[in-house]
Motif scaffolding. Structure first.
Motif, PDB file in Angstrom:
ATOM      1  N   GLU B 290       0.819  -1.208   0.000  1.00  0.00           N
ATOM      2  CA  GLU B 290       0.000   0.000   0.000  1.00  0.00           C
ATOM      3  C   GLU B 290       0.856   1.262   0.000  1.00  0.00           C
ATOM      4  O   GLU B 290       0.339   2.362  -0.170  1.00  0.00           O
ATOM      5  CB  GLU B 290      -0.950   0.017   1.203  1.00  0.00           C
ATOM      6  CG  GLU B 290      -0.289   0.131   2.561  1.00  0.00           C
ATOM      7  CD  GLU B 290       0.066  -1.217   3.165  1.00  0.00           C
ATOM      8  OE1 GLU B 290       0.221  -2.199   2.397  1.00  0.00           O
ATOM      9  OE2 GLU B 290       0.178  -1.283   4.414  1.00  0.00           O
ATOM     10  N   ARG B 296      -0.189   2.504  -5.819  1.00  0.00           N
ATOM     11  CA  ARG B 296      -1.107   3.577  -5.446  1.00  0.00           C
ATOM     12  C   ARG B 296      -1.571   4.331  -6.683  1.00  0.00           C
ATOM     13  O   ARG B 296      -2.757   4.579  -6.876  1.00  0.00           O
ATOM     14  CB  ARG B 296      -0.400   4.559  -4.520  1.00  0.00           C
ATOM     15  CG  ARG B 296      -0.071   4.067  -3.133  1.00  0.00           C
ATOM     16  CD  ARG B 296       0.717   5.146  -2.432  1.00  0.00           C
ATOM     17  NE  ARG B 296       0.871   4.923  -1.010  1.00  0.00           N
ATOM     18  CZ  ARG B 296       1.286   5.862  -0.171  1.00  0.00           C
ATOM     19  NH1 ARG B 296       1.558   7.072  -0.617  1.00  0.00           N
ATOM     20  NH2 ARG B 296       1.431   5.586   1.108  1.00  0.00           N
ATOM     21  N   ALA B 417      -4.105   0.277  -1.381  1.00  0.00           N
ATOM     22  CA  ALA B 417      -3.097   1.074  -2.077  1.00  0.00           C
ATOM     23  C   ALA B 417      -3.756   2.298  -2.714  1.00  0.00           C
ATOM     24  O   ALA B 417      -3.237   3.420  -2.635  1.00  0.00           O
ATOM     25  CB  ALA B 417      -2.387   0.236  -3.126  1.00  0.00           C
ATOM     26  N   MET B 421      -3.200   6.726  -2.081  1.00  0.00           N
ATOM     27  CA  MET B 421      -2.568   7.534  -3.131  1.00  0.00           C
ATOM     28  C   MET B 421      -2.527   8.996  -2.700  1.00  0.00           C
ATOM     29  O   MET B 421      -3.537   9.565  -2.297  1.00  0.00           O
ATOM     30  CB  MET B 421      -3.354   7.405  -4.444  1.00  0.00           C
ATOM     31  CG  MET B 421      -2.652   8.058  -5.627  1.00  0.00           C
ATOM     32  SD  MET B 421      -3.661   8.139  -7.113  1.00  0.00           S
ATOM     33  CE  MET B 421      -4.565   9.656  -6.827  1.00  0.00           C
TER      34      MET B 421
END
Lengths: 447, 588
Positions: B290, B296, B417, B421
């Protein structure tokens, strides 16, 4: 040994953890590169500020992470590997296209006994458009409901046959009239056996006409629920007069016609429109001397305004309901006009208000909350009155408020899954204070 | 003196140590010294590409003797658990842990992602030819020409296991093994597969070689006693009847069936990867997934093509042994693939319009939307309220550009993930996507071979429109400069390209480049074209006298384009007039 087996299962079952939690030695991890050459960033102020809240929430985290998430991370994949979901699906459904199946259902509401049971469905049974349904619920030995429904759809037409039996001991009775006090609640039991056949034809837009015939037989018995008195005890104590027909059951044949003019169209059109409904039902007692006959009439007018054009619908409806004996007989009290429950003024509990007629105005707002889920909030003014609204007085009006969620119904003959919270008030004359709270959750088949 | 007035409440006395701890931590965090970029080349190759050895489990049946080690164990993904965990349990754990996001870990000094077992820089760092684009993840020798083979020469040796689309594995003489699939609406499914895979590959992800082919049934030979199994279904015989049924759904009037063929991935397959955590038995996997930038930021890639089925089940890991003859042996390393984009370019809600309209705009179970819409009485208008199916293009459902909001795009259920971001991650992906020219999009869409030309035109238009919105959102926040390098004979020019200007997000006159040193002094910017620029860097350090990496040589330059809200800060070492500057790092 059980803990060891669980550990072993976690070891084997969680391929992602792999050999990390097992006895096997693992190769050491590579060193994390210093990607930008500046070394680790270190902690920032936000980490410090959240330290105490994280400590306070740690019990919840431990519960979710270690008592739920990690065991389920082993159990659910293991079940999937052993085909458990498919076996369950095959168990609960049948037919080549899984068009039949059964589901556990239940319903719970304050002031009523809860119920649990099974709902069996079989779409396109033996031929297309032919559906069969069985719904059975129970709670105690006194509480049993079974309904068998057969529907045949062909184009705009629907023919429905239903046989239904229900026996329950907790029907509420508060007395008759617009100001029957909430504190006078008593209980009666009833055993109802009903069969009916109806024909429905869809006309223009959402308009339709329904005609049907049926037979209904009702036997009363002593009722109970929690600490409430039975109806007999309440009458004996002089709380109220014995309601008509209390001392005898009845069996009647019924015929009804319902006509609905509804200008609304399905999505993606707006939800604005007008709905007018008229319902007439005549009942004739069988094998009673003298034979009782009564006529039920209902009229509803509603306007719907889709406020945004995206199914946020504000509606105002006005409804009046009447039941009148034809001839010298009386109308059994269980056939009287009732407010509360699934009917008008949903903030009140079932059968809260009973009399010969009722009028109510409801302002309702509905909006989409999620896929197949609708939110509703509604307020209503209304009450029951003597025959033909003879005792109508606006000071006798009560208010009902309800807010909730319900699943969308594919048709008017299906039952939604509901979560509802409602409030009912005393009459305006009495100050309109809140007198009852209603909470209902489950598949609402009615009582 | 009143004793009561002097007494400090017990509750306050107890809270003092905790408050002191928090205060000290805050002060300590705020007082952290500046972190300088070192004078070293940027990291462009991650060490997870280096082979590693993994001990074989004791008593492992498959471990040949005298072997250095084995491959990691095989991970079997659970669709139900992935969904349940993503929808319920992981968000709860994250909420109770007050889990905070942070910047991605695998980012080098130039704000880029090194080549790794997860990602190979392509479009973002070099031109990708149209031929390379068409090949996507394929080598020339992997391309199939069914008509060039005699009848019966392709042998079906296994039925497909898993997924919702039936298929089979076929051995093609001289080419190897391929997984072939066919279903209803195959034209859109095949288009989504090949276009999506081509895009992912061009961006830099490892993908299988997927292609669309037309197969005549007589080409295929079926081995006996094969089975296939779809998700949540029991194993069923894959026999002639089933094969005919699979082909019947997509057979054209000329008797050939439209299918997708996916070449078998090299190496030893060890299952999918998760979008969270690390694989415990992979020594090379040290960054929580992640926190990997490429995973991401693939959220934007998925958003662009509406790849709402982004989940671990559509990924695959293979172990690449250094010994091809022993694919499951060590040493080797794990390679990570993105596979199966066949649900993209559309909004198929599994036949349910209530879901189809929400695809890309809400999770299937979206607690935030459910509670928000309930509490606010639905006041907020949602994108799906206004959606209508694409007129004259039913294969695309509700897939359009008008209702696309890049930062609000959602896949079918939460992806850890994607949730983490950051703006920097998004800007990085946007800088890569900015390299997709209109011509490249036309080539990509042409891979679909739509029967109806208007479908080709529609899809091209929608992809262009969605890309424009994506670039508009993510190239006007953080500074969109790319290809930054020290240039010129005297190595005193910092040059680069403004991708927002390159894409024409604003009229050229709107771009007013401004460069300033740390003390605020302006530095002239030379505009080479609408988008390319160079900044002449003034020397403030001598040729010698102090080490090259001395703090006195560390120079900071901020660069703005007059459109993006934020500046780019370039960190350089001034080695003096004779040797020029070295670009040490970039910050956005």
């Amino acid at each position: 040994m059980q803990i060891g087996a669980l550990f072993g299962a976690m070891c084997l079952g969680s391929g992602w953890a792999g050999r990390a939690v097992c006895a096997e030695p693992l190769a050491p991890k590579r060193a994390l590169p210093d990607y930008d050459g500046r070394g680790p960033a270190g902690r920032d102020a936000a980490d410090a500020v959240t330290l105490v809240p994280r400590l306070l929430l740690s019990p919840l985290f431990v519960t979710d992470e270690y008592l739920l998430r990690r065991p389920l991370a082993v159990a659910i994949p293991a079940a999937e590997r052993h085909d458990v979901p498919r076996r369950l699906y095959d168990f609960f459904t049948f037919g080549p296209g899984h068009q039949g199946g059964f589901l556990p259902v239940g319903f719970a509401e304050f002031d009523l006994q809860p119920s649990y049971g099974v709902y069996v469905f079989w779409h396109d049974a033996f031929l297309p458009g032919h559906d069969l349904y069985l719904h059975a619920e129970t709670w105690t030995a006194d509480w049993l409901s079974v309904a068998l429904t057969q529907r045949l759809r062909f184009g705009r037409h629907l023919v429905e046959l239903q046989v239904r039996g229900i026996r329950r001991p907790d029907y509420p009775f508060y007395g008759l009239g617009p100001d029957a006090p909430y504190a006078h609640r008593s209980r009666y039991g009833a055993r109802t056996l009903e069969s009916k056949a109806s024909y429905d034809v869809r006309l223009w837009r959402a308009s339709h006409v329904t005609a049907g015939v049926g037979v209904r037989a009702v036997q009363f018995s002593q009722g109970w629920h929690d600490d409430d008195r039975s109806l007999e005890d309440a009458v004996a104590a002089g709380t109220f007069a014995a309601p008509p027909g209390m001392d005898r059951g009845y069996a009647a044949e019924l015929q009804h016609v319902t006509a609905v003019l509804d200008t609304r169209r399905p999505w993606p059109e707006t939800g604005s429109g007008v709905r007018l409904k008229a319902h007439v039902e005549e009942a004739n007692e069988l094998q009673a001397a003298p034979s009782g006959r009564w006529l039920r009439t209902e009229a509803t007018a509603a306007g719907y305004w889709d406020v945004t054009g995206a199914r946020r619908v504000l509606s105002l409806s006005v409804a009046a309901q009447f039941i009148d004996p034809l001839g010298a007989g009386t109308v059994p009290f269980s056939e009287l006009i009732m407010l509360g429950g699934n009917g008008l003024m949903r903030g009140f509990p079932w059968q809260r208000l009973m009399e010969r007629s009722a009028a109510a105005a409801t302002l309702r707002y509905e909006w989409p909350v999620g896929p197949w889920i609708t939110g509703t909030i509604q307020g209503a003014f209304g009450n029951v009155f003597e025959a033909h609204l003879r005792s109508f007085d606006r000071r006798l009006l009560r208010m009902s408020w309800a807010v909730g969620l319900s699943s969308e119904k594919a048709s008017s003959s299906e039952y939604p899954i509901e979560l509802l919270f409602g409030l009912g008030t005393r009459t305006l004359e009495d100050g309109a204070g809140i007198e009852s709270v209603r909470v209902a959750v489950g598949v609402n088949y009615g009582i | 003196m009143n004793m009561r007035q002097q007494t400090v409440p017990r509750r306050t006395r107890r809270a003092r140590p905790a408050l002191a701890l928090v205060a000290v931590s805050v002060v300590a965090a705020c007082a952290a010294p500046e972190r300088r970029f070192p004078l070293r080349p940027p990291l462009w190759r991650d060490t997870d590409l280096d082979p590693v050895s993994i001990p074989c489990p004791a008593g492992a049946k498959d471990a040949p003797p005298h072997q250095e080690g084995c491959a990691p164990g095989t991970y079997q993904s659970s669709l139900m658990w992935d969904g349940a965990d993503s929808i319920v349990f992981r968000p709860l754990s994250s909420a109770f842990r007050l889990q905070r996001g942070g910047e991605a870990i695998d980012v080098n000094s130039l704000d880029e992602v090194p080549d790794s077992a997860w990602f190979t820089n392509r479009l973002g760092v070099r031109p990708v030819s149209l031929d390379e684009l068409r090949l996507a993840g394929c080598r020339e020798e992997q391309l199939l020409e069914p008509d060039a083979y005699p009848d019966g020469s392709w042998t079906i040796d296994a039925g497909k296991k898993g997924g919702s689309v039936p298929g089979f594995r076929v051995v093609v003489p001289g080419k190897g093994k391929y997984l072939m699939k066919a279903t209803q609406a195959m034209e859109r499914v095949a288009a989504a597969d090949v276009i999506g895979i081509a895009i992912y590959h061009a961006v830099g992800f490892d993908t299988p070689c997927d292609q669309t082919i037309h197969v005549r049934p007589s080409l295929l030979t079926l081995r006996p006693n094969l089975q296939y199994k779809l998700s949540f279904d029991k194993g069923r015989p894959f026999d002639g009847e089933m094969l005919a049924k699979v082909l019947a759904d997509t057979t054209a009037p000329d008797g050939r069936a439209l299918m997708t063929a996916s070449a078998w991935l090299p190496g030893h397959v060890i299952g999918p990867f998760r979008y969270q955590g690390v694989r415990a038995d992979d020594p090379g996997d040290v960054i929580p997934h992640e926190d990997r930038r490429e995973l991401r930021a693939s959220r934007l890639l998925a958003a662009w093509i509406n790849h709402f089925d982004t989940r671990e089940g559509n990924t695959l890991d293979t172990w690449l042994s250094t010994k091809p003859a022993a694919p499951a042996a060590s040493p080797g390393y794990v390679r990570h693939y993105q596979i199966d984009t066949s649900e993209s370019l559309s909004s198929d809600g599994w036949g349910q319009d209530e879901l189809a309209r929400r695809i890309g705009h809400a999770y299937v179970v979206d607690w935030g939307d459910l509670s928000g819409d309930f509490v606010t009485l639905g006041i907020r208008r949602r994108p799906w309220d206004d959606l209508r199916p694409a007129r004259n293009h039913p294969v695309f459902g509700y897939f359009d550009a008008d209702h696309f909001t890049p930062e609000r795009w959602k896949n079918q259920y939460p992806n850890e993930a994607f949730d983490r971001m950051t703006e920097r991650d998004g800007a990085w992906m946007a800088r890569i996507l900015a390299r997709f020219t209109p011509e490249m999009l036309r080539v990509l869409v042409a891979l679909a071979q739509f029967t109806e030309p208007q479908d080709t035109a529609y899809l091209t238009r929608v992809l262009e429109g969605r890309l424009h919105k994506l670039l508009e959102r993510y190239l006007t926040g953080l500074a969109p400069f790319a290809d930054l390098r020290v240039d010129g004979p005297a190595r005193d020019q910092l040059c680069g390209v403004d991708l927002a200007a390159l894409r024409g997000l604003r009229p050229p006159a709107r771009f007013r480049f401004d460069a300033r040193l740390a003390d605020g002094a302006a530095v002239p910017v030379r505009r080479l074209s609408n988008a390319e620029l160079c900044v002449t860097l003034p020397h403030r350090a001598p040729d010698g006298g102090v080490p090259d990496d001395a703090p006195s040589r560390y120079t900071r330059l901020s660069l703005r384009d007059g459109v993006a809200r934020e500046a780019l800060t370039a960190y350089l070492y001034d080695l003096g007039p004779a040797r020029g500057f070295v670009l040490a790092g970039l910050e956005r």
